[in-house]
Design a protein around this motif. Sequence first.
Motif, short mmCIF file in Angstrom:
data_model
loop_
_atom_site.label_atom_id
_atom_site.label_comp_id
_atom_site.label_asym_id
_atom_site.label_seq_id
_atom_site.Cartn_x
_atom_site.Cartn_y
_atom_site.Cartn_z
N ALA A 268 -137.79 -52.03 -20.53
CA ALA A 268 -138.46 -50.69 -20.54
C ALA A 268 -139.68 -50.81 -19.92
O ALA A 268 -140.18 -49.99 -19.10
N SER A 269 -140.63 -51.83 -20.29
CA SER A 269 -141.78 -51.66 -20.09
C SER A 269 -142.15 -52.32 -18.65
O SER A 269 -143.27 -52.29 -17.99
N LEU A 270 -141.18 -52.64 -17.80
CA LEU A 270 -141.29 -53.04 -16.38
C LEU A 270 -141.24 -51.97 -15.38
O LEU A 270 -141.46 -51.99 -14.53
N HIS A 271 -140.72 -50.77 -16.00
CA HIS A 271 -140.67 -49.49 -15.09
C HIS A 271 -141.76 -49.11 -14.81
O HIS A 271 -142.96 -48.80 -15.38
N GLY A 272 -142.13 -49.08 -13.29
CA GLY A 272 -143.21 -48.73 -12.45
C GLY A 272 -144.21 -49.79 -12.23
O GLY A 272 -145.34 -49.48 -11.82
N ARG A 273 -143.72 -51.17 -12.55
CA ARG A 273 -144.54 -51.96 -12.48
C ARG A 273 -144.74 -52.50 -10.86
O ARG A 273 -143.63 -52.38 -10.28
N LYS A 274 -145.94 -52.70 -10.37
CA LYS A 274 -146.08 -52.66 -8.94
C LYS A 274 -145.78 -54.00 -8.32
O LYS A 274 -146.16 -55.25 -9.22
N LEU A 275 -145.27 -54.34 -7.47
CA LEU A 275 -144.99 -55.67 -6.91
C LEU A 275 -146.09 -56.15 -5.97
O LEU A 275 -146.75 -55.23 -5.44
N GLY A 276 -146.38 -57.52 -6.00
CA GLY A 276 -147.46 -58.00 -5.06
C GLY A 276 -147.14 -57.93 -3.54
O GLY A 276 -146.17 -57.89 -3.38
N GLY A 277 -148.07 -57.50 -2.98
CA GLY A 277 -147.77 -57.45 -1.60
C GLY A 277 -147.61 -55.96 -0.85
O GLY A 277 -147.68 -55.11 -1.70
N PHE A 278 -147.22 -56.04 0.28
CA PHE A 278 -147.17 -54.96 1.00
C PHE A 278 -146.45 -55.21 2.25
O PHE A 278 -146.01 -56.30 2.81
N SER A 279 -145.74 -54.13 3.04
CA SER A 279 -145.27 -53.92 4.37
C SER A 279 -145.63 -52.84 5.15
O SER A 279 -145.97 -51.82 4.65
N TYR A 280 -145.75 -53.24 6.36
CA TYR A 280 -146.02 -52.23 7.30
C TYR A 280 -144.86 -51.36 7.85
O TYR A 280 -143.64 -51.82 7.25
N LEU A 281 -145.00 -50.20 7.90
CA LEU A 281 -143.87 -49.28 8.46
C LEU A 281 -143.02 -50.15 9.56
O LEU A 281 -143.63 -50.52 10.52
N VAL A 282 -141.79 -49.96 9.51
CA VAL A 282 -141.23 -50.66 10.59
C VAL A 282 -141.41 -50.12 12.12
O VAL A 282 -141.44 -48.80 12.19
N PRO A 283 -141.68 -50.96 12.85
CA PRO A 283 -142.05 -50.20 14.29
C PRO A 283 -140.95 -49.79 14.95
O PRO A 283 -139.74 -50.35 15.06
#
Length: 316
Positions: free
Chosen positions: A242-257
């Motif tokens: 339950a404590s993992l809810h809302g945990r941010k993943l590392g990294g990001f992505s650009y919107l798909v071109p």
Amino acid sequence: MKNTFYLFFVAIMLFGSCASYEYANKRKGERVVASVKKNPDFVHDLAYEQQYSSEELADAGTRGFSVLQFIDLAKDGVKMLIEMDRKKYTQEYVASQGDMYFYDNISTIGVVDPTGMQFEGIRVLRLFKDKKTGIDTALYMVLKVDTENPNEIINNSVFRLVVDTFQLNFAKAKVPGFRWYMPWSIFVKNRETVNLDMTITFTSSWMEANGMNHRNEEIGVFSLSLRNIPLRKSEDTKAYFASLHGRKLGGFSYLVPRSYGYYQDQDNQFRQCYGQGNYNFVISFKEAGKEKFVQKLLFDNTDALFDGLKKELDKD
């Protein structure tokens, strides 16, 4: 009398058996499935492995050996078993989806026009075949686009992911629980936990207005590392997930071109436009069950244990 005791001890080491830990080493009939959560109005809404049995081990054939030879045989057998186990402490599995569209329609605005962005998140399900219950769920995970900062998506053409649901019911990797051939393993701490590392890679293919094409180019990478995930079913385990809810993943992505192209208007005239954004993703999982600790037990304890037995027998 002492000889009898040590012979009995070694016999237990060789021919005893231990049940596989019920929440780990689940690999038979494995199936890993990934799917995409879609919502066309998303942007607008923002504003199995078998264990070796005692019968199989008994096939070694130990008749005709002296007690000291028996101990040497036991030591070699234990080392072999630990080496076989060691390979199972790290397990990997992969889920993927390809040739999908990021937007629900074409655009006349630009390459990363977020209008109609329908990608809302990812679901992953790992199944395995259990002898008693049939098909069972080992892992269930739902990731969602992070909506905490919608301007990052609209203004900067970047999205991030957060954990919505994460449930690991059974591990694919073995965990360092107690094993009859390593009696000192009873002192292992956190034996009912596993570590997990996850990586998600997004790629895309598109064409620019000048005709330059891009094929399967990486546009985003995400990561999630979890340590000491509890496997034993308890209230504490429920609280952990339950404590993992809302945990941010590392990294990001650009919107798909969006790929440059044309569409035909109501007057049958061709007008320039930008496509729906073709993309793929691959999710890689790696589970680890304290492999280094097992190696340490092997080299620090196995020889000493059996050499000690031989010395005691030599005294008689």
